[in-house]
Design an enzyme around this catalytic site. Sequence first.
Site, mmCIF file in Angstrom:
data_model
loop_
_atom_site.group_PDB
_atom_site.id
_atom_site.type_symbol
_atom_site.label_atom_id
_atom_site.label_comp_id
_atom_site.label_asym_id
_atom_site.label_seq_id
_atom_site.Cartn_x
_atom_site.Cartn_y
_atom_site.Cartn_z
ATOM 1 N N GLY A 1 44.928 47.564 40.000
ATOM 2 C CA GLY A 1 44.399 46.196 39.942
ATOM 3 C C GLY A 1 43.080 46.005 40.660
ATOM 4 N N GLU B 1 54.080 47.303 43.694
ATOM 5 C CA GLU B 1 54.122 45.869 44.000
ATOM 6 C C GLU B 1 55.528 45.446 44.427
ATOM 7 O OE1 GLU B 1 52.342 44.465 40.362
ATOM 8 O OE2 GLU B 1 50.402 45.267 40.994
ATOM 9 N N ASN C 1 52.187 47.112 31.191
ATOM 10 C CA ASN C 1 52.928 46.368 32.207
ATOM 11 C C ASN C 1 52.283 44.984 32.347
ATOM 12 O OD1 ASN C 1 54.282 45.418 34.429
ATOM 13 N ND2 ASN C 1 53.297 46.796 35.897
ATOM 14 N N HIS D 1 57.791 50.202 41.255
ATOM 15 C CA HIS D 1 56.356 49.884 41.217
ATOM 16 C C HIS D 1 55.894 49.541 42.644
ATOM 17 C CE1 HIS D 1 52.580 47.918 40.254
ATOM 18 N NE2 HIS D 1 52.662 48.467 39.055
ATOM 19 N N SER E 1 43.988 50.887 37.131
ATOM 20 C CA SER E 1 42.720 50.415 36.567
ATOM 21 C C SER E 1 42.276 51.189 35.322
ATOM 22 C CB SER E 1 41.611 50.439 37.636
ATOM 23 O OG SER E 1 41.924 49.546 38.683
ATOM 24 N N LYS F 1 53.275 42.608 34.055
ATOM 25 C CA LYS F 1 53.550 42.032 35.383
ATOM 26 C C LYS F 1 54.064 40.590 35.215
ATOM 27 C CE LYS F 1 50.028 45.019 37.269
ATOM 28 N NZ LYS F 1 49.405 45.483 38.463
ATOM 29 N N GLU G 1 50.512 56.537 40.500
ATOM 30 C CA GLU G 1 49.642 55.362 40.640
ATOM 31 C C GLU G 1 49.164 55.242 42.088
ATOM 32 O OE1 GLU G 1 50.487 52.278 37.450
ATOM 33 O OE2 GLU G 1 51.995 51.925 38.981
HETATM 34 C C1 PEP Z 1 50.126 48.778 37.074
HETATM 35 O O1 PEP Z 1 50.531 47.632 36.944
HETATM 36 O O2 PEP Z 1 50.931 49.686 37.263
HETATM 37 C C2 PEP Z 1 48.701 49.055 37.004
HETATM 38 C C3 PEP Z 1 48.304 50.286 36.963
HETATM 39 O O3 PEP Z 1 47.855 47.968 36.964
HETATM 40 P P1 PEP Z 1 46.283 48.007 36.625
HETATM 41 O O4 PEP Z 1 46.124 48.758 35.330
HETATM 42 O O5 PEP Z 1 45.896 46.588 36.527
HETATM 43 O O6 PEP Z 1 45.598 48.735 37.743
#
Ligand code: PEP
Length: 265
Positions: free
Chosen positions: A184, A97, A10, A95, A221, A12, A178
């Site tokens: 992040g 976000e 992803n 997501h 992460s 983003k 998640e």
């Molecule tokens: C994500 O964007 O869904 C995500 C898990 O980001 P990160 O790996 O940076 O934590």
Amino acid sequence: MLNKKLIVANWKMNPESVTDAISLAKETEKGIPKSLKAEVVIAPPFPFLAAAKKVIKRAELGAQDDFWEFKGARTGEVSPTMLKNSGVKYVIVGHSERRALGETDEMINKKIEATLKAGLKPILCVGEPSERGLTRTLRGFTRNYEMAKNYIRNQLEKDLKNISNLKRRTSNIIVAYEPIWAIGTGKPDKPEDSLEMIRFIKGILSSKFGVRSSIVLYGGSVNSQNARSFLQYKEIDGALVGGASLNAKEFSKIVVIVNNANAVK
Ligand code: PEP
């Protein structure tokens, strides 16, 4: 369960130019082993889908969102059909976000239905915020499974309510677990805790929605140092990778780990 693990990049809202997107896509493609036994998905921002599509051969194309209608007066939205016609196979939906910006479970539910209707595979993101999944103790934070599970059950029940066609033999929907505090932050969940949550999600998908062979990923992460600890479990079907997917070398190491995790299954 999948017979091959799935790894989703992803990007983003990155990178900033099509030139940079092409070089990231090229580097990423180079890092994908020829003898790939996993499925790799790259989800760039909408303006870079076409450019990425030209470059990635060993990976599938993903999008980071879509809309629940197929055409018409919806300024700024992108329909599932447009994505399908652009070579997209997977769409990340819900997501955290986007939820933080006001996307509701009802909107997500409509997006899932439309995404499936267009013949695309939605990757539904669910995850609890820290105050709904962690309890402060003298030694720091511990997992409050009951609170976290109630939160996730509620998300799944709303997001997948009345979705037609879920009970197919080959799973047409993917769920990414998640936990929000792990996204992040560089602080991933404990693999055994996410395993517990992923087992729970699979239980709900089966008992409540009749999805027997569900695909559930972990996200939050993930990097090349910790990927193996998650992917070693056969119930964790893959990973959704944000930050680490912007570094092609780092992402490539994760893909190799996923590929090998696959080989021992
Ligand atoms: C994500 O964007 O869904 C995500 C898990 O980001 P990160 O790996 O940076 O934590």
